[in-house]
Design a protein around this motif. Sequence first.
Motif, short mmCIF file in Angstrom:
data_model
loop_
_atom_site.label_atom_id
_atom_site.label_comp_id
_atom_site.label_asym_id
_atom_site.label_seq_id
_atom_site.Cartn_x
_atom_site.Cartn_y
_atom_site.Cartn_z
N ARG B 55 0.79 -1.05 0.08
CA ARG B 55 -0.14 0.03 -0.81
C ARG B 55 0.86 1.23 0.03
O ARG B 55 0.50 2.01 -0.77
CB ARG B 55 -0.74 0.04 1.19
N ASP B 56 2.11 1.14 0.91
CA ASP B 56 2.71 2.50 0.41
C ASP B 56 3.64 2.63 -0.46
O ASP B 56 3.55 4.24 -0.47
CB ASP B 56 3.52 2.14 2.47
N ARG B 59 1.83 4.26 -3.94
CA ARG B 59 1.25 5.68 -4.15
C ARG B 59 2.36 6.55 -4.46
O ARG B 59 3.03 6.24 -4.93
CB ARG B 59 1.21 6.05 -3.00
N GLY B 60 1.06 7.11 -5.47
CA GLY B 60 2.28 8.69 -6.42
C GLY B 60 3.14 7.86 -7.91
O GLY B 60 3.10 6.45 -8.00
N ASP B 61 4.24 8.31 -7.84
CA ASP B 61 4.46 8.16 -9.78
C ASP B 61 5.60 7.48 -9.57
O ASP B 61 5.98 7.21 -10.70
CB ASP B 61 4.99 9.99 -9.49
N PHE B 140 -4.24 -5.13 -5.71
CA PHE B 140 -3.76 -5.28 -4.39
C PHE B 140 -5.50 -5.16 -4.03
O PHE B 140 -5.92 -6.08 -3.10
CB PHE B 140 -3.65 -3.99 -3.63
#
Lengths: 225, 159
Positions: B55-56, B59-61, B140
């Motif tokens: 999960r962590d 994230r993001g690009d 996920f």
Amino acid sequence: MTGENPASQARVRVWDVPTRLFHWLLVAGFGFCWWTGETGRLEWHRWSGYGLLGLVIFRIYWGFFGSSTARFANFLRGPRAMLSYLRGAWSIEAGHNPLGALSVVLMLALLVAQIVLGLFAVDVDGIESGPLSLYVSFDAGRAAARWHEYMFNALLWLVALHVLAIAYYLVMKRENLPAAMLHGTRSFPVEVQPVRRASATRFFLGVILAALLTWLVARAFQPWA
Amino acid sequence: MTRSPRLRFRSALIVPTLIVPVIVAVAAYAATPQEAQKARHEHYEQLGDAFKAVRDNSRGDSPDWAALEKAANTVVEASVNQQQWFANGTGPEAGKTRALPEIWTKPDDFTAAQKMLSDRAPKLLAAVKAKDAPGVQAAFKEVGGACKNCHDTFRKPED
């Protein structure tokens, strides 16, 4: 009560709109956050948590830049003031009395702690978590989740105490505090200074500040990500 | 001081005589239901940890693909190994566990629930290896759904 005169029975403005709005939105938000947390609706729980964060940020800002009765400097007077109040030697003013001031501080402090813990919390499956949990380990996130739970119990006790105190004032001292927090006005047995309100600009600045900070937190301080 | 060969041999016997029972005791202890429950709990904590990592890092690009692959591998391994973690006698009757008795009274349903995870976990790993970020997010969610599906029936809710 002794020393009354008809002139001072007129209703005086005590709480401004932002303060009242904050109070009642907090009540509703707290309840909703509680319900969503208990029933596992964690997406909504997170959103209402953000709402509470925004509200609390605004209240703290208002405590420094808002109307007179909302400002911390106005009602935080220290333990000696509290003792005089309890002995009945406190002069009546519009706004929180020294004892009420204590409950405000405690509630805000516990709320802040509760929200911060939630921001770092991770659920048991590692699936649902607060936005800042990516900065801590799974174990730390789990600990935050546990403490988020304990802290909530403390908050509930404080809320119960708050409600009991309000009931006491209503029944025993005949002071209708909920009505005052709803309408913003109440009558006093003596002449008191009404609230000195802050400008609308200040209010909107506070709203923008709270929204911006909450948004940053929700993006885990990585607005570019 | 020199000692006779027979004395030295007898002294040497002390070592295995002391060690062997210890080894046997440790092995027996590790095999008790309580130890199995503890080991199972730790395996699932590891799985939660890996899940958090997925999960962590997704994230993001710029996801951390190396960390993601490591975590996805853990998920895949756990999805297979968990079939060994529910031996007979390791239920609530043996000690503190969130495993519900249904696991042993409804073995076919339980096996099906576990299979859902072992079917979906490799898709997560594949998406990670393909560096397919939206695919990872989708996989996920699917794996999370498999976790929930089993937990709803077979894991005791938190009080």
